[in-house]
Design an enzyme around this catalytic site. Structure first.
Site, mmCIF file in Angstrom:
data_model
loop_
_atom_site.group_PDB
_atom_site.id
_atom_site.type_symbol
_atom_site.label_atom_id
_atom_site.label_comp_id
_atom_site.label_asym_id
_atom_site.label_seq_id
_atom_site.Cartn_x
_atom_site.Cartn_y
_atom_site.Cartn_z
ATOM 1 N N GLU A 74 0.818 -1.217 0.000
ATOM 2 C CA GLU A 74 0.000 0.000 0.000
ATOM 3 C C GLU A 74 0.852 1.266 0.000
ATOM 4 O O GLU A 74 0.323 2.367 0.155
ATOM 5 C CB GLU A 74 -0.933 0.015 1.225
ATOM 6 C CG GLU A 74 -1.819 -1.200 1.393
ATOM 7 C CD GLU A 74 -2.939 -1.329 0.345
ATOM 8 O OE1 GLU A 74 -2.797 -0.753 -0.761
ATOM 9 O OE2 GLU A 74 -3.926 -2.011 0.640
ATOM 10 N N TYR A 120 -13.608 14.978 20.906
ATOM 11 C CA TYR A 120 -12.253 14.598 20.458
ATOM 12 C C TYR A 120 -12.233 14.040 19.043
ATOM 13 O O TYR A 120 -11.232 14.167 18.344
ATOM 14 C CB TYR A 120 -11.587 13.654 21.471
ATOM 15 C CG TYR A 120 -10.683 14.439 22.374
ATOM 16 C CD1 TYR A 120 -11.217 15.340 23.290
ATOM 17 C CD2 TYR A 120 -9.297 14.354 22.272
ATOM 18 C CE1 TYR A 120 -10.404 16.114 24.079
ATOM 19 C CE2 TYR A 120 -8.469 15.126 23.065
ATOM 20 C CZ TYR A 120 -9.023 16.000 23.968
ATOM 21 O OH TYR A 120 -8.206 16.771 24.734
HETATM 22 O O1 LIG Z 1 -3.244 -3.936 5.116
HETATM 23 C C1 LIG Z 1 -2.643 -4.415 4.194
HETATM 24 C C2 LIG Z 1 -3.161 -4.332 2.803
HETATM 25 O O2 LIG Z 1 -4.211 -3.413 2.731
HETATM 26 C C3 LIG Z 1 -1.345 -5.124 4.431
HETATM 27 O O3 LIG Z 1 -0.505 -5.034 3.312
HETATM 28 P P1 LIG Z 1 1.077 -5.032 3.507
HETATM 29 O O4 LIG Z 1 1.390 -6.213 4.406
HETATM 30 O O5 LIG Z 1 1.650 -5.183 2.124
HETATM 31 O O6 LIG Z 1 1.437 -3.725 4.164
HETATM 32 ZN ZN LIG Z 2 -5.256 -3.087 4.476
#
Ligand SMILES: O=C(CO)COP(=O)(O)O
Ligand SMILES: [Zn+2]
Length: 210
Positions: A74, A120
């Protein structure tokens, strides 16, 4: 803070979130802006409970992998937010229980998934726009977030989970915790007669800091 201190802080904050149930398995990812302008991120598939400071991934603003283990899939959406939000220096993405449950509901307001009922939430997050469902790692998530990054501090990926920004990683984690608790309260209160904050009460909170 030095790069070494930032690496250690990422490991410590991730483990704290893991131990308190905000992250499970290999889900979620973190990133922060380094003093040299590159970005530190969690390696793909890594558990928040077992990060190692020396193995964290470093990428440049174009997503080129510079060092460490292979970066989060991501990372492109993290970088899209940094490019469009100058105040953002750290990002937390979670599959935390209550926000992910909320992200699976039909009929959410696309401009704001949680109407404010506590101060908050307004002070730390403000509004929670919903990004239509895309599979994890889809490059289109970056495009969707780039379009909204200048106007919001957090986002809800439909049927997936939240993306939360901060001025540094501690701030982003605090914002993430506040948002997760707000989602928990929203789901607890579902079906009950909530006294929402009025527009005047919301305006009074804006710009007052945290
Ligand atoms: O949350 C995740 C995908 O949306 C985890 O992906 P990654 O392990 O590649 O960071
Ligand atoms: Zn994710």
């Amino acid at each position: 803070m030095t790069e070494q201190a930032l690496r250690e802080e990422m490991v410590t904050l991730a483990r704290s979130m893991f131990e308190r149930g905000y992250a499970t398995g290999g889900a979620g990812n973190l990133s922060l802006k380094l003093p040299d302008g590159n970005f530190l991120t969690t390696p793909t598939g890594s558990s928040f409970g077992r990060l190692v400071a020396e193995r964290l991934s470093v990428v440049d603003i174009d997503g080129n992998h510079l060092s460490g283990d292979r970066p989060s899939k991501e990372i492109a959406f993290h970088l899209a937010i940094y490019r469009n939000s100058p105040d953002c220096n750290a990002i937390v993405h979670l599959h935390s229980t209550y926000l992910t449950a909320l992200s699976c509901l039909e009929g959410l307001d696309p401009d704001n998934a949680i109407k404010p009922f506590t101060p908050y939430y307004v002070m730390r997050v403000g509004q929670l726009p919903v990004i239509p469902y895309l599979r994890p790692g889809d490059p289109q998530i970056a495009t969707e977030l780039a379009n909204r990054a200048a106007d919001y501090r957090a986002f809800l990926l439909a049927n997936h989970g939240p993306v939360i920004t901060g001025t540094d990683l501690r701030d982003a984690v605090d914002n993430a915790e506040e948002l997760e608790e707000t989602a928990k309260l929203a789901l607890m209160l579902d079906g009950k007669a909530i006294r929402y904050l009025t527009d005047a009460e919301v305006s009074d909170l804006k710009g007052r800091g945290k």
